[in-house]
Motif scaffolding. Sequence first.
Motif, PDB file in Angstrom:
ATOM      1  N   ASN B 339       0.818  -1.203   0.000  1.00 55.20           N
ATOM      2  CA  ASN B 339       0.000   0.000   0.000  1.00 55.20           C
ATOM      3  C   ASN B 339       0.859   1.263   0.000  1.00 55.20           C
ATOM      4  O   ASN B 339       0.406   2.320  -0.373  1.00 55.20           O
ATOM      5  N   ILE B 343       0.103   4.551  -2.209  1.00 52.94           N
ATOM      6  CA  ILE B 343       0.028   5.916  -1.685  1.00 52.94           C
ATOM      7  C   ILE B 343       0.982   6.821  -2.463  1.00 52.94           C
ATOM      8  O   ILE B 343       0.633   7.926  -2.848  1.00 52.94           O
TER       9      ILE B 343
ATOM     10  N   GLU C 206      -2.176  -2.629  12.634  1.00 55.35           N
ATOM     11  CA  GLU C 206      -2.811  -2.720  11.316  1.00 55.35           C
ATOM     12  C   GLU C 206      -3.189  -1.340  10.781  1.00 55.35           C
ATOM     13  O   GLU C 206      -2.949  -1.039   9.607  1.00 55.35           O
ATOM     14  N   THR C 208      -1.835   1.390  11.445  1.00 54.46           N
ATOM     15  CA  THR C 208      -0.603   2.086  11.099  1.00 54.46           C
ATOM     16  C   THR C 208      -0.093   1.610   9.741  1.00 54.46           C
ATOM     17  O   THR C 208       0.338   2.391   8.907  1.00 54.46           O
ATOM     18  N   ARG C 209      -0.194   0.295   9.519  1.00 50.73           N
ATOM     19  CA  ARG C 209       0.235  -0.246   8.229  1.00 50.73           C
ATOM     20  C   ARG C 209      -0.653   0.299   7.112  1.00 50.73           C
ATOM     21  O   ARG C 209      -0.174   0.662   6.046  1.00 50.73           O
ATOM     22  N   TYR C 210      -1.962   0.388   7.372  1.00 52.38           N
ATOM     23  CA  TYR C 210      -2.880   0.913   6.362  1.00 52.38           C
ATOM     24  C   TYR C 210      -2.553   2.352   6.013  1.00 52.38           C
ATOM     25  O   TYR C 210      -2.855   2.813   4.924  1.00 52.38           O
ATOM     26  N   SER C 211      -1.963   3.090   6.955  1.00 48.40           N
ATOM     27  CA  SER C 211      -1.642   4.487   6.701  1.00 48.40           C
ATOM     28  C   SER C 211      -0.351   4.648   5.913  1.00 48.40           C
ATOM     29  O   SER C 211       0.114   5.757   5.718  1.00 48.40           O
ATOM     30  N   GLY C 212       0.244   3.527   5.500  1.00 48.63           N
ATOM     31  CA  GLY C 212       1.420   3.619   4.654  1.00 48.63           C
ATOM     32  C   GLY C 212       2.747   3.567   5.397  1.00 48.63           C
ATOM     33  O   GLY C 212       3.784   3.881   4.841  1.00 48.63           O
ATOM     34  N   ILE C 213       2.718   3.155   6.659  1.00 52.24           N
ATOM     35  CA  ILE C 213       3.962   3.003   7.415  1.00 52.24           C
ATOM     36  C   ILE C 213       4.437   1.560   7.236  1.00 52.24           C
ATOM     37  O   ILE C 213       3.642   0.626   7.317  1.00 52.24           O
TER      38      ILE C 213
END
Lengths: 348, 511, 328
Positions: B339, B343, C206, C208-213
Amino acid sequence: MPEPGMPGAGRRWLPRSTEGWLTLVILVFGGVLGLATDTFLTFANLFDLLNISAFNAIMAVGLLVVLVAGGIDISFAVAASVVQYLTAVTVMQLGGGNWAIGLVLASAFGFMLGAINASLIYYFRIISIVVTIATFNIFFGLLMFFTRGRSIYDLPDWLLDRIIVFEFETPGGDFAFLTLPVVVMMAVVVATWLFLNRSSLGRQLYAMGDNAEGARRVGINIAAMHFLAYGWLGVCAGIGGLMQAHYVQEVVPNALYGRELDVLAAVVLGGARLGGGRGTILGALLGVTLVTMTQNGLNLMGVSPYAFQMVVGLVILVAITMSNLEGLEAFIRRFRSGRARAEAGRQG
Amino acid sequence: MPTWGFEAVRGGATDAAPRILAVEHVSKVFGGVQALVDVDFDVLEGEVHCLAGENGCGKSTLIKIVSGVHAPEPGAVLRFAGERVEGLTPVTARRLGIQVIWQDLALFPEMTVAENIAFEANLGGRPRWVDYGAMRRTAAQVLERLGVTLPTGRPLRELGIAQRQVVAIARALVAEARLVFMDEPTASLTQAETRALFEVVHRLKADGIATVFVSHRLAEVLEIAERVTVLRDGRMVGVYPAAELTQNRLAELMTGEAHEAVVRAQDRSAGRVVLEVEGLARAGEYEDVSFSLHAGEILGITGLLGAGRTEVAATLFGLTSPDRGDIRLDGRELRLGSNRDAIRSGIAYVSEDRLSLGLVQPQSISRNIAITVLDRLLGLLGLLDPEKERRLVAGWVDRLKIRIGRPEDAVATLSGGNQQRVVLAKWLATEPRLLILDSPTVGVDIGARAGIFQIVRELAASGLAILMISDEIPELYHNADRILHMRAGRLIGEFQPGEAPIEAIEAAVHA
Amino acid sequence: MRAAFTRLLRGQGEILGLLVFFAVVLVFFGLTTPRFLAAGTFQSIAFQLPELGLLTLAMLLPILSGGLNLAITFTANIAGLAMAWVIQLGGGPEAGLMMVLLGTAAALAVGALAGGVMGVVVAFVGAHPILVSLAMMIFLRGLGEFLTRGGDISGFPPFIATIGHGTVFGIPLPLLILLVAALLWQVLLGRSRFGFSTYMAGSNLEATRYSGIDTRRVLVLVYVLSGVMSAVAGILMLTRFNSVRVGHGEAYLLITVLACFLGGVDPFGGFGRTAAVVLALVILQTIASGLNLMGAHQHLATALWGVFLIAVMVGRWVWQRWSWRAPG
């Protein structure tokens, strides 16, 4: 926690459960030891192993109960030492006592110590690892303080006399025998199995470890379950402690210090899951067998006893990693693509 | 927009059958917020009743009160089978025969199906031996009564969600339920599974067991229920015989808005193509998905849950990789490894699960907005510059009109609508070219929804391409330019709001 | 003015609370133990604090990320062992500065490796950090005992002792090392992308991972840094005792956990500040020195630490319930 989708679950000739894998490893390892040494596969040695591992097995099934309920406990081994002391001192006060009194006292003291853990975990919502790190130090510190580190050799006769339950002469002329701790171990194992798998309370315990919120919803008494789980481990620790004192014929305050890690390692190897809901008696016993075999085997092969812990730690790390090969593959892939990217960067 | 008043139709029960449950004057306040205001509610014996209303209308609170989880404010009167009930607890409620099947089911994944169904036998403080044979027999009996076959010897975790639902219902039956509440039971079911579930509900009725079905799906509500109680904003709107309602009328009652509202769909195909998806497929999830999305366009995707909508979104966001097919963004072929790649390419994804995926709930509003653009907040020595973070957050709070106390407050302290604005802020901060919205109004109060959609439309007007996934067809109808219909992993139809009437789309989707 | 003052106070509640507690501790020992309020006491605190402090910093990162590292003390031992081994290769007491530096590098590398293995297993396999670090702890202890046969390793060049015992402008060198390390942690956690991500991942991996980290990278780094910081502690122990013994500092494990929780770190991760933890450490070391001066039995002190840990957790629980109810 990852599903223990064991490697090669798709291949039909490989075991599909943790217990299956352990059995396979134990058989192979046993075969190798049998070939590599001429003492391993003898009745005398195998029976000896059984006598030695009685204490660990008693503790392991007790710890399994706590793990199944979704907790963890590292204080039980020093708790067993505390119980040894309290029991020894109390029976001497009572003028000697006997096995029945000893067992009842040890169970009661053990339950009490477990209940301390349970109440701290349940009433103050402190995570179990933190509580038991604390009680580990409290139990051990107070024990060493009050005993001044001195051992008790002056134990009642009933505790000192070795009880041999079964004995026979092997073809080689050695004597192979089973002692009382083995019988008690079997009794504890059967009782714990009945409790976990055949009693309504044991099933509630599994349910709580499996889905704590769900358990609350269906009306399971969560407080009672905590006391039951940690109390059961406490009783096992108490009985185990008494057996250990009987086996070595003395009470040494720091004799069991550190033993919690061997037992925990064994139970986790046996497939119990940190977080609850999964774990079997058979798995725990196989885990104990493997750990004991490793120790004995390394010993017989002349490897330094110091290497034992190292091997156990390594085996657990590998077992955890193998239980999720997908994660490992992701790591390798990432590692490779990272290198490829770095190389591409160098060229570009 | 005309708003429907509260008609407060009280005690709508005809005296055909005795009432198994009757509650009056139920109110509930949570931390100063009125979750329920003087609600009356009753269920007849053997009735299939529907509790309808949008998210946040107080349905769950009402269920929690009649099942003893919450106590109502003083003044409420509860009657079960004619008897006055005081101080209801979960245990006494179950003893009376009130069973609730929660959305999360409260089952035990590691145990066998049979043990889950017959778990009642394990309950209670008195220890006794477990008879697995009896458990299996009980399970088999109940399943037969329901007309279902399940692998009772397997661990529950091997079952799909629909089968687990049946297990939960079976467990309620074993406990000799007289009144069963089902909280959004169809939310994650396919159509065939929903049919099977309805069949089970009919069987319960035949046995004289009353069922209260909670749903916000109109077609389902009207099909299964005999009477419908509608709640809105914690208040009782009224009780209606299902036969006298139409979907449109029910929607009006639930939302308080007339739905001949504006249709804003326009033909945007002249605009630049932003996203092009061609022949996308992923085994077990979706197949042969092709569509294009233009700048300034809002493209809706609807279909039942489990139709593969969210799965397509997950692939577009780089969370899963497709087996086949191409994704082009601004004409450039995309190969997404994670992802993070998505982004970086200008794709943003507002997850349907705001609680556990959309936001880091315990952390601050400020951090939740900043998390996607840390690279842009660096200052001296490559360290984060608090001043830059403060300006970024203040800018977005202002632009999206997010109502907050202080930026350091936990995001969990905000209302659903304001939380969703924070989610939008954190993604808009990345300056995306494609914004994927997955069920953007889940858990957002009705009053706050219009505001969210207004933001979405303004974004589209500024040239952003928006892909909006929703099973609330009216939402799509009034906001999207086109609606794609997905079923069983395939795109099977396309509608132009305005050209096709909303009923036609609903009929097609729920058919 | 007043508004500015309240703003300053806001969020500093725990620091203030700790300072008050510190004052109480000082007064208590000052009154009960005559020799307590002497320069010597604080000198000894200044020399003893650093080992414990470095280990606590090593424990802090994993807890913030929602995990735990039970292997810190043995990582320190093994790192010390690696350094000792390099120095012995380079001539033992006659070894030059070059070999000592090389040994330091080896120690840090060993710490990073031990942490890295744990990080990879936690991040990629998703295994429970308690379990992973426990296995690592058992392994490292076994490895150390295997290599040393349970004995001490000593025989280092004398100048090494200056690190452990020297002072700069009257400030003990170990204390300076701790200050630098704490400052580094403060900056890393408060002002770096990595620190930001650690807090977020600690609260919800999770999301945090979804936010691109890249949460896997963050977790691996958390355990690598934890291992490196343990190694620094190991190096310091070597220079202070002029020897390495496996098992040395084992009792610190409890106190590091205690320091983190007393310093307001959330046991489930996501919240906690370096400054408060360092202050908590100073308090704990003062108590330790005070108990020592009072002549408390070593094992009684151990038990007291356990009681103290429970008391802190219960206190937090009471505080939470109280502050939860107060506004409603």
